[in-house]
Design a protein around this motif. Structure first.
Motif, PDB file in Angstrom:
ATOM      1  N   ASP A   1       0.813  -1.214   0.000  1.00 25.56           N
ATOM      2  CA  ASP A   1       0.000   0.000   0.000  1.00 25.56           C
ATOM      3  C   ASP A   1       0.844   1.261   0.000  1.00 25.56           C
ATOM      4  O   ASP A   1       0.437   2.292  -0.556  1.00 25.56           O
ATOM      5  CB  ASP A   1      -0.918  -0.009   1.223  1.00 25.56           C
ATOM      6  N   ILE A   2       2.007   1.196   0.612  1.00 25.38           N
ATOM      7  CA  ILE A   2       2.910   2.343   0.717  1.00 25.38           C
ATOM      8  C   ILE A   2       4.321   1.831   0.500  1.00 25.38           C
ATOM      9  O   ILE A   2       4.669   0.732   0.960  1.00 25.38           O
ATOM     10  CB  ILE A   2       2.785   3.016   2.108  1.00 25.38           C
ATOM     11  N   VAL A   3       5.148   2.616  -0.197  1.00 36.05           N
ATOM     12  CA  VAL A   3       6.549   2.227  -0.420  1.00 36.05           C
ATOM     13  C   VAL A   3       7.452   3.363   0.056  1.00 36.05           C
ATOM     14  O   VAL A   3       7.335   4.498  -0.413  1.00 36.05           O
ATOM     15  CB  VAL A   3       6.834   1.921  -1.904  1.00 36.05           C
ATOM     16  N   VAL A   4       8.339   3.048   0.988  1.00 37.37           N
ATOM     17  CA  VAL A   4       9.325   3.999   1.498  1.00 37.37           C
ATOM     18  C   VAL A   4      10.698   3.463   1.128  1.00 37.37           C
ATOM     19  O   VAL A   4      10.980   2.278   1.335  1.00 37.37           O
ATOM     20  CB  VAL A   4       9.208   4.169   3.023  1.00 37.37           C
ATOM     21  N   GLY A   5      11.556   4.304   0.562  1.00 35.72           N
ATOM     22  CA  GLY A   5      12.856   3.812   0.127  1.00 35.72           C
ATOM     23  C   GLY A   5      13.968   4.821   0.298  1.00 35.72           C
ATOM     24  O   GLY A   5      13.727   6.015   0.508  1.00 35.72           O
ATOM     25  N   THR A   6      15.196   4.331   0.175  1.00 32.78           N
ATOM     26  CA  THR A   6      16.383   5.177   0.243  1.00 32.78           C
ATOM     27  C   THR A   6      16.920   5.414  -1.179  1.00 32.78           C
ATOM     28  O   THR A   6      16.414   4.846  -2.152  1.00 32.78           O
ATOM     29  CB  THR A   6      17.487   4.506   1.074  1.00 32.78           C
ATOM     30  N   GLY A   7      17.963   6.213  -1.264  1.00 38.42           N
ATOM     31  CA  GLY A   7      18.573   6.502  -2.560  1.00 38.42           C
ATOM     32  C   GLY A   7      19.174   5.282  -3.219  1.00 38.42           C
ATOM     33  O   GLY A   7      19.414   5.292  -4.440  1.00 38.42           O
ATOM     34  N   SER A   8      19.427   4.210  -2.450  1.00 40.28           N
ATOM     35  CA  SER A   8      19.985   2.993  -3.047  1.00 40.28           C
ATOM     36  C   SER A   8      18.910   2.137  -3.708  1.00 40.28           C
ATOM     37  O   SER A   8      19.225   1.175  -4.403  1.00 40.28           O
ATOM     38  CB  SER A   8      20.693   2.154  -1.977  1.00 40.28           C
ATOM     39  N   ALA A   9      17.642   2.486  -3.505  1.00 38.21           N
ATOM     40  CA  ALA A   9      16.557   1.698  -4.097  1.00 38.21           C
ATOM     41  C   ALA A   9      16.520   1.898  -5.608  1.00 38.21           C
ATOM     42  O   ALA A   9      16.725   3.005  -6.111  1.00 38.21           O
ATOM     43  CB  ALA A   9      15.219   2.107  -3.481  1.00 38.21           C
ATOM     44  N   SER A  10      16.281   0.824  -6.327  1.00 37.63           N
ATOM     45  CA  SER A  10      16.063   0.900  -7.769  1.00 37.63           C
ATOM     46  C   SER A  10      15.111  -0.223  -8.139  1.00 37.63           C
ATOM     47  O   SER A  10      15.003  -1.218  -7.418  1.00 37.63           O
ATOM     48  CB  SER A  10      17.372   0.789  -8.555  1.00 37.63           C
ATOM     49  N   PHE A  11      14.440  -0.053  -9.272  1.00 35.93           N
ATOM     50  CA  PHE A  11      13.387  -0.985  -9.653  1.00 35.93           C
ATOM     51  C   PHE A  11      13.544  -1.364 -11.120  1.00 35.93           C
ATOM     52  O   PHE A  11      13.546  -0.484 -11.987  1.00 35.93           O
ATOM     53  CB  PHE A  11      12.010  -0.362  -9.415  1.00 35.93           C
ATOM     54  N   ALA A  12      13.692  -2.648 -11.393  1.00 37.72           N
ATOM     55  CA  ALA A  12      13.842  -3.130 -12.771  1.00 37.72           C
ATOM     56  C   ALA A  12      12.891  -4.289 -12.995  1.00 37.72           C
ATOM     57  O   ALA A  12      12.933  -5.284 -12.269  1.00 37.72           O
ATOM     58  CB  ALA A  12      15.283  -3.563 -13.042  1.00 37.72           C
ATOM     59  N   ILE A  13      12.048  -4.155 -14.006  1.00 35.32           N
ATOM     60  CA  ILE A  13      11.130  -5.236 -14.344  1.00 35.32           C
ATOM     61  C   ILE A  13      11.719  -5.966 -15.542  1.00 35.32           C
ATOM     62  O   ILE A  13      11.898  -5.383 -16.617  1.00 35.32           O
ATOM     63  CB  ILE A  13       9.699  -4.720 -14.594  1.00 35.32           C
TER      64      ILE A  13
END
Length: 280
Positions: A138-150
């Motif tokens: 429902d909610i996504v909290v992340g840091t600068g190291s987060a990345s997302f690849a599909i």
């Protein structure tokens, strides 16, 4: 937030016993806030069948205890939040790799229907099906190291219609196309811009911001939040498809998981080499 009631699940075992050698997840509950932590760092927290089954059990247990917020996370300082589905467990050509009753699909529905908010606390990279897992929260909290690849196109996998629609609803059609076509990671800064991240915070503030938000949620009416979450789920899924359209989508997907490219993608991944796709 590593205190409170703790439960460790081991590889090949649920909470009822058995033998195993690796902790895949841990579950903690304190002050009505549950925490589920991936513990499969050796395999970059990949979403193996066993891990997903244990995740389902943890969610069911937290629901039975009337948990008001769940935080889904990797251990502090992780470079990979989750590497996605375990490619070694993918079916042979001719079987849908993302069928309705597969463990990942069951977990995604369990999160959507969990009667309280689920927060993904993301540190490190998120790959493939793990993106769907994080985005379903429902909610996504992340840091600068987060990345997302599909990454289904990298291994010749046809993504399912519900997953694609989920991406489109969150990031819009053009960004979804970029993510699926390139399989390139989206940085944390872009993720915040596109609405993937609710909050982008420094690493040292990740836990305080996430659990501060969780405590704020706990102060509100759990019944009202449960009902509003279900309303949002129903309204967000109100995209009717005709039977003909649905069959057309399934037919398109079957072209991929019946193909030689599907076999080659899986083989190349396991052999740690670049795949040679022939489009057939």
């Amino acid at each position: 937030m590593e205190r409170g009631n703790a439960l460790i699940f081991r590889e090949g075992v649920g909470p009822n016993g058995g033998s195993g050698s690796m902790d895949l997840i841990s579950k903690h509950l304190e002050d009505k806030i549950g925490t589920i932590t991936f513990r499969n760092e050796r395999k970059r927290n990949c979403l193996s069948r066993v891990l997903l089954e244990q995740l389902m059990e943890a969610l069911e247990d937290l629901k039975a205890q009337k948990t008001q917020v769940v935080v889904l996370r990797a251990p502090a300082g992780s470079k990979v939040w989750s590497a996605g589905l375990d490619i070694g467990e993918f079916p042979k050509s001719g079987r849908d790799p993302l069928a309705y009753d597969d463990p990942l699909e069951q977990v995604l529905r369990a999160i959507q229907r969990f009667p309280a908010p689920v927060i993904a606390m993301v540190e490190g990279s998120v790959w493939g099906g793990a993106c769907d897992l994080a985005f379903t929260c429902d909610i996504v909290v992340g840091t600068g190291s987060a990345s997302f690849a599909i990454t289904p196109a990298k291994v010749g996998i046809p993504y399912n219609a519900s997953g694609i629609l989920h991406f489109v609803n969150i990031v819009g059609l053009h960004i979804a196309k970029e993510m699926f076509f390139t399989a390139a990671p989206i940085t944390a800064e872009r993720a915040e811009k596109y609405g993937i991240l609710n909050r982008l915070v420094p690493p040292e503030e990740l836990e305080s911001v996430t659990y501060g938000m969780a405590r704020q949620i706990v102060r509100n009416s759990p019944l009202a939040i449960s009902v509003i979450k279900e309303q949002l789920r129903i309204l967000g899924n109100s995209h009717p498809l005709s039977p003909e359209t649905f069959e057309r989508i399934q037919g398109l997907r079957r072209r991929v998981y019946d193909s030689e490219d599907f076999i080659e993608g899986k083989r190349a991944f396991l052999e740690k080499r670049a795949p040679v796709f022939r489009g057939e």
